[in-house]
Motif scaffolding. Structure first.
Motif, PDB file in Angstrom:
ATOM      1  N   LEU A 124       0.844  -1.186   0.000  1.00 44.99           N
ATOM      2  CA  LEU A 124       0.000   0.000   0.000  1.00 44.99           C
ATOM      3  C   LEU A 124       0.880   1.237   0.000  1.00 44.99           C
ATOM      4  N   LEU A 125       0.513   2.210  -0.806  1.00 52.11           N
ATOM      5  CA  LEU A 125       1.247   3.471  -0.917  1.00 52.11           C
ATOM      6  C   LEU A 125       0.299   4.631  -0.651  1.00 52.11           C
ATOM      7  N   PRO A 126       0.830   5.781  -0.236  1.00 53.88           N
ATOM      8  CA  PRO A 126      -0.037   6.929   0.062  1.00 53.88           C
ATOM      9  C   PRO A 126      -0.776   7.419  -1.167  1.00 53.88           C
ATOM     10  N   GLU A 127      -2.021   7.799  -0.938  1.00 60.70           N
ATOM     11  CA  GLU A 127      -2.868   8.323  -2.014  1.00 60.70           C
ATOM     12  C   GLU A 127      -3.857   9.292  -1.398  1.00 60.70           C
ATOM     13  N   ARG A 128      -3.808  10.528  -1.813  1.00 58.50           N
ATOM     14  CA  ARG A 128      -4.659  11.591  -1.277  1.00 58.50           C
ATOM     15  C   ARG A 128      -4.496  11.662   0.244  1.00 58.50           C
ATOM     16  N   ASP A 129      -5.574  11.406   0.971  1.00 60.44           N
ATOM     17  CA  ASP A 129      -5.515  11.557   2.421  1.00 60.44           C
ATOM     18  C   ASP A 129      -5.199  10.247   3.137  1.00 60.44           C
ATOM     19  N   GLY A 130      -5.026   9.164   2.433  1.00 61.01           N
ATOM     20  CA  GLY A 130      -4.777   7.887   3.077  1.00 61.01           C
ATOM     21  C   GLY A 130      -3.841   7.040   2.248  1.00 61.01           C
ATOM     22  N   ILE A 131      -4.028   5.705   2.341  1.00 56.54           N
ATOM     23  CA  ILE A 131      -3.216   4.793   1.563  1.00 56.54           C
ATOM     24  C   ILE A 131      -4.135   3.849   0.798  1.00 56.54           C
ATOM     25  N   ALA A 132      -3.610   3.275  -0.269  1.00 56.37           N
ATOM     26  CA  ALA A 132      -4.398   2.380  -1.110  1.00 56.37           C
ATOM     27  C   ALA A 132      -3.500   1.275  -1.624  1.00 56.37           C
ATOM     28  N   VAL A 133      -4.107   0.152  -1.959  1.00 59.09           N
ATOM     29  CA  VAL A 133      -3.370  -0.988  -2.495  1.00 59.09           C
ATOM     30  C   VAL A 133      -2.856  -0.635  -3.888  1.00 59.09           C
ATOM     31  N   ARG A 182      14.873   8.507   4.407  1.00 56.74           N
ATOM     32  CA  ARG A 182      14.068   9.716   4.233  1.00 56.74           C
ATOM     33  C   ARG A 182      12.726   9.640   4.937  1.00 56.74           C
ATOM     34  N   GLY A 183      12.385   8.454   5.470  1.00 52.43           N
ATOM     35  CA  GLY A 183      11.121   8.339   6.184  1.00 52.43           C
ATOM     36  C   GLY A 183      10.291   7.176   5.687  1.00 52.43           C
ATOM     37  N   LEU A 184       9.009   7.206   6.020  1.00 51.55           N
ATOM     38  CA  LEU A 184       8.074   6.135   5.689  1.00 51.55           C
ATOM     39  C   LEU A 184       7.717   6.197   4.202  1.00 51.55           C
ATOM     40  N   ILE A 185       7.806   5.025   3.529  1.00 45.66           N
ATOM     41  CA  ILE A 185       7.550   4.937   2.095  1.00 45.66           C
ATOM     42  C   ILE A 185       6.198   4.307   1.805  1.00 45.66           C
ATOM     43  N   GLY A 186       5.890   3.214   2.492  1.00 46.80           N
ATOM     44  CA  GLY A 186       4.653   2.498   2.238  1.00 46.80           C
ATOM     45  C   GLY A 186       4.411   1.462   3.310  1.00 46.80           C
ATOM     46  N   ILE A 187       3.438   0.602   3.082  1.00 48.98           N
ATOM     47  CA  ILE A 187       3.055  -0.449   4.032  1.00 48.98           C
ATOM     48  C   ILE A 187       3.023  -1.777   3.286  1.00 48.98           C
ATOM     49  N   LEU A 188       3.640  -2.798   3.892  1.00 46.05           N
ATOM     50  CA  LEU A 188       3.604  -4.152   3.353  1.00 46.05           C
ATOM     51  C   LEU A 188       2.667  -4.993   4.211  1.00 46.05           C
ATOM     52  N   GLY A 189       1.700  -5.649   3.576  1.00 51.51           N
ATOM     53  CA  GLY A 189       0.774  -6.533   4.276  1.00 51.51           C
ATOM     54  C   GLY A 189       0.996  -7.973   3.863  1.00 51.51           C
TER      55      GLY A 189
END
Length: 907
Positions: free
Chosen positions: A559-568, A617-624
């Protein structure tokens, strides 16, 4: 075993020998860098003195380039040395001098003197930076002396800017310093350097006064001096370590401190790591955290293995080099000391043992062995009470407990092997005697140990001993032993069987660990190669998800950031949606930068476990990740592998984002440039003809009765000419809009090139009134497949451009000829020509080449439109300066249609 290990301990390191062989290889030159903390310390002076010493020793020395900066004592040292003349390069109307690299290569001295390593070469040079010139000299076998200041080293650029508040733009990569064969530190105290500055030995008085107020303060110079000393010490320490490893010299040589901390499953290991970090900071020393993997490591609980993993992760975050190496020696302390001696470790940190004396009696004490065998290496034994409060950090993810069920098959196979050995023994006993029967049983025990491990081999040892006694020692078929000598034989047989099974099982364990490690390394290497070959974000996400699923036997989503949240954005197997529980866990993990979901402390009811993917540089995304089992997903030994996969994937995602950001910045800059150019064109190119039309019309209206017919006709001519000019500008804007929107589709048909050129000349007759026209079209030109309207506009734009830049009374020539399968149309003028840096850019939108005051203003669109139209007709257009005199040459190249070629062939 011990003898072999001692031999390997005193064997040279293959990597160090490879480095040494490269240094001794005569095909590459040697590099010596004179490193200084600041300008004026005397780097060039020291370098030239060394050059004189080499020359007196009979070495062929040539000065490629030396910057004396007007210092008389430095200029004096150039006398007596062969100085190569510099190469002159023309740039923007100026003549710049650079080192003649080709001349130096042709002269081929043994030693070349190349000053100012970080220098940026003038445009037109073979290499953009001087250190690349030095690399080419070294590759051609020429030794090089060069000089550089510490502020020019790339990795220290930010540090120097923070200290001095001056950003140095010219830098050299650290790899140049690392590859140097020798580094000579040219040092001068801040007081002496400031005194030299005041005496005018560094800069002229005006520059010296400004430098003293800003860059050359005592604090700045002291900090830069420390940076230079430390960087030199790091390189010298690396050279010392390579020398020791290449010559199999056992350490330590205490030229510099190196610290090693021993990590185990003990809960206090995290405190031990923190203590070592504080010690390393006080000593300004590099440090390493090491964990020795033994057979007992495979028997650790999941909690113990997870604790080791987290402690090694903590050491890495604190700046340590972390290593987990398999045990080779019988004692763990021997493995630690071998590593320490090979890497010139001077201090070892180990925790005080809390095990019982009975455990230490059976297994030995690592602490005692280190102290007794450490030799010149200092051993710090840290008491447990001092570290009790420093617990291992909790990652917040539970690991799966190993549920290994009892498998009776290995034990049954052990009995089967012993039974087979018994049968063989019964067969050979009458032929070879009892002396060879025990070897048959030992073979069975070793086979079981190698195939099935320790416990089955111990069972095989006991059963083989009993069979040996029952079937072969008299009295047979009883467990009674009649003769004392047979008792001794039986005891020694049993002892040897147990020892051999133990050794064979340990070898098997080491082989399994090595194979698993090699397999993991191969997977990671393959993963890194796949990531290196991907350019798009979708490819990076798919490769990361696929490799994670393959290596950990799980399902993965990213999941990567998209608008105000994150999306698959990616997954394997492909999955686009998450249920509400998973989505809530993923959002919590993204917001809090912590694991969430299944097996974690937060929202454990989710189907998946969500882990943050981070870079520097910081948080890039989320791995599920998830699987079909219940409870926690990953085993403790899988966590390091997952961390490695996430780190590489996060770096690849960040790389793609950075490339996109650079492209976006370029597009934004281009948009801003075009917007500015468009506003400039509109404000000038629309306003000027409108003002002329308005002025002429106003004059006609106000003074019509007072003007003669000739004056009225002149004003009306002005209105017509400026209106046509305004019409051309608007037409150019419309044509460029059509080109960028893809709306230009040529209406191609066979046309005679001479007719189209003649039509363009007639249309441009007014703007060419003050020029001579020479038309030279070859008589054998074929028909060309083109859009007559578009091509006429192209020729008109080129003629308009020639009329602007060529002075009145000069000649504009139009030449056309055929060259095999293409036709060239060339328009030449007798103007000032085109600057070299403008040759490619003149076809850019709104770009206007340099021009004098006599040149009327243009929109900067004519040539861009000409290129667009020509390329739409499958041709090309280039610009160049005339070789037969002053002026520019614009050449259109168009292909001869295939059907025309066939007609020519038939004729």
């Amino acid at each position: 075993m011990a003898v072999n290990s001692r031999d390997s301990e005193h064997r040279p390191s293959p990597d160090a020998l490879l480095k040494a062989s490269r240094l001794e290889d005569g095909s590459r030159g040697r590099l010596k860098i004179f490193l200084g903390a600041a300008p004026g310390v005397g780097k060039t002076y020291e370098m030239l003195q060394s050059a004189h010493a080499k020359r007196k020793a009979g070495v062929d020395v040539v000065v490629g380039v030396v910057e004396t900066h007007g210092r008389l004592e430095t200029q004096a040292l150039l006398h007596g040395l062969d100085v190569l003349p510099r190469k002159a390069l023309a740039y923007k109307g100026q003549t710049l001098e650079e080192m003649d690299l080709d001349g130096l290569l042709a002269r081929r001295p043994k030693l070349a003197i190349v000053d100012e390593l970080a220098h940026t070469n003038a445009p037109g040079s073979r290499h953009p930076k001087r250190y690349l010139d030095v690399e080419e000299l070294l590759e051609n076998g020429i030794d090089v002396y060069t000089a550089v200041n510490i502020q020019h080293i790339e990795s220290l650029n930010d540090v120097v800017a923070q200290i001095t508040h001056v950003r140095v733009r010219e830098t050299v990569p650290d790899s140049i310093i690392d590859r140097a064969d020798d580094i000579a530190l040219v040092d001068l105290t801040p007081g002496d350097l400031i005194q030299r500055l005041k005496e005018g030995k560094v800069y002229v008085p005006a520059q010296a006064a400004r430098a003293l107020e800003h860059y050359f303060s005592p604090g700045n110079l002291t900090a830069l001096r420390e940076l230079a000393l430390r960087r030199t010490a790091e390189r010298v320490d690396e050279q010392l370590l390579n020398h020791m490893q290449a010559n199999a010299i056992p350490g330590p040589w205490a030229a510099g401190e190196r610290i090693l901390v021993c990590v185990s499953e003990d809960p206090r290991s995290a405190g031990l790591v923190r203590f070592t970090k504080r010690l390393a900071d006080r000593l300004h020393a590099p440090w390493t955290a090491i964990c020795i993997e033994t057979r007992r490591s495979l028997q650790l609980t999941d909690a113990d293995r997870s604790r080791i993993t987290e402690t090694m992760r903590l050491a890495g975050t604190l700046g340590a080099d972390t290593l987990m190496i398999p045990s080779v020696e019988r004692r763990i302390a021997d493995d630690i000391l071998n590593f320490a001696r090979m890497n010139n470790v001077t201090q070892i940190v180990v925790g005080k043992s809390t095990r019982s004396w009975w455990f230490e009696l059976l297994n030995g004490s690592v602490v005692h062995d280190l102290v007794r065998r450490g030799g010149k290496i200092s051993v710090h034994v840290i008491a447990g009470d001092d570290l009790a409060s420093e617990a291992t950090p909790d990652k917040g993810v539970q690991t799966a407990t190993s549920s290994t069920k009892f498998d009776p098959i290995p034990f049954g196979m052990a009995l089967l092997f012993v039974g087979a050995a018994l049968g063989v023994g019964k067969v050979i006993h009458p032929l070879f005697g009892i002396e060879n029967v025990d070897l048959v049983f030992l073979t069975a025990v070793v086979s079981v140990a190698v195939r099935y491990g320790l416990l089955p081999s111990l069972l095989a040892s006991v059963v083989a001993s009993l069979c040996y006694n029952f079937f072969f020692l008299p009295p047979t078929y009883t467990f009674t032993i009649a003769e004392p000598i047979n008792v001794v034989a039986f005891l020694f047989f049993m002892l040897i069987a147990v020892v051999v099974s133990n050794v064979a099982a340990r070898v098997r364990t080491q082989a399994l660990v090595t194979a698993s490690r090699a397999r993991t390394t191969e997977y990671l290497y393959s993963f890194s190669r796949k990531l290196a070959g991907t350019a798009s974000l979708d490819d990076v996400l798919w490769v990361t998800a696929y490799q994670t699923a393959l290596m950990l036997k799980v399902r993965a989503v990213i999941l990567l950031p998209e608008r105000d949240g994150i999306a698959v954005k990616g997954g394997y197997p492909p999955e686009d949606e998450l249920d509400q529980a998973d989505l809530a866990a993923a959002n919590w993990a993204w917001t809090n930068n912590r694991p969430a979901g299944r097996g974690s402390d937060t929202l454990p009811g989710a189907k998946r476990l969500f882990l943050p993917m981070r870079t520097g540089r910081g948080l890039i995304g989320i791995l599920g990740i998830d699987d079909d089992r219940l409870g926690p997903i990953l085993a403790p030994d899988q966590m390091p592998l997952l961390d490695a996969l996430m780190d590489q994937g996060a770096l690849a995602i960040e790389r793609v984002h950075l490339v996109e950001a650079v492209d976006q910045a370029k597009r934004t800059a281009e948009t801003d440039r075009l917007r500015s150019a468009l506003l400039t064109s509109i404000s000038h190119d629309l306003k000027t003809p409108l003002a002329s039309v308005l002025g002429a019309a106003s004059t006609l209206r106000a003074l019509s009765s007072k003007l003669s017919d000739a004056e009225k006709m002149d004003l009306l001519g002005t209105v017509v000419d400026e209106s046509e000019r305004l019409n051309r500008f608007i037409a150019n804007l419309l044509d460029m809009t059509k080109l960028e929107s893809g709306a230009v589709v040529p209406n191609a048909a066979l046309h005679d090139l001479g007719e189209v050129v003649g039509s363009a000349l007639q249309r441009a007759s007014k703007i060419l009134d003050n020029h001579k026209i020479v038309l030279e079209l070859a008589p054998d030109l074929p028909m060309l497949e083109l859009d007559a309207v578009l091509f006429e506009q192209v020729v008109f734009n080129l003629l308009d451009n020639a009329a602007k830049y060529a002075p009145a009374g000069s000649t504009v020539s139009i030449r056309g000829w055929r060259d095999h399968k293409v036709v060239h149309l060339q328009i030449l003028d007798e103007g000032p020509g085109i600057w070299p840096e403008d040759l490619e850019r003149i076809f850019d939108k709104f770009y206007r080449a340099k021009k004098g005051d006599h040149v009327r203003a243009g929109t900067g669109l004519g040539l861009a439109i000409a290129r667009g139209f020509v390329e739409a007709m499958h041709g090309s257009i280039t610009a160049a300066n005339r070789l037969d005199g002053a002026g520019a040459s614009l050449t259109i190249t168009l292909p001869v249609p295939t059907r025309v070629q066939k007609l020519d062939t038939a004729a």
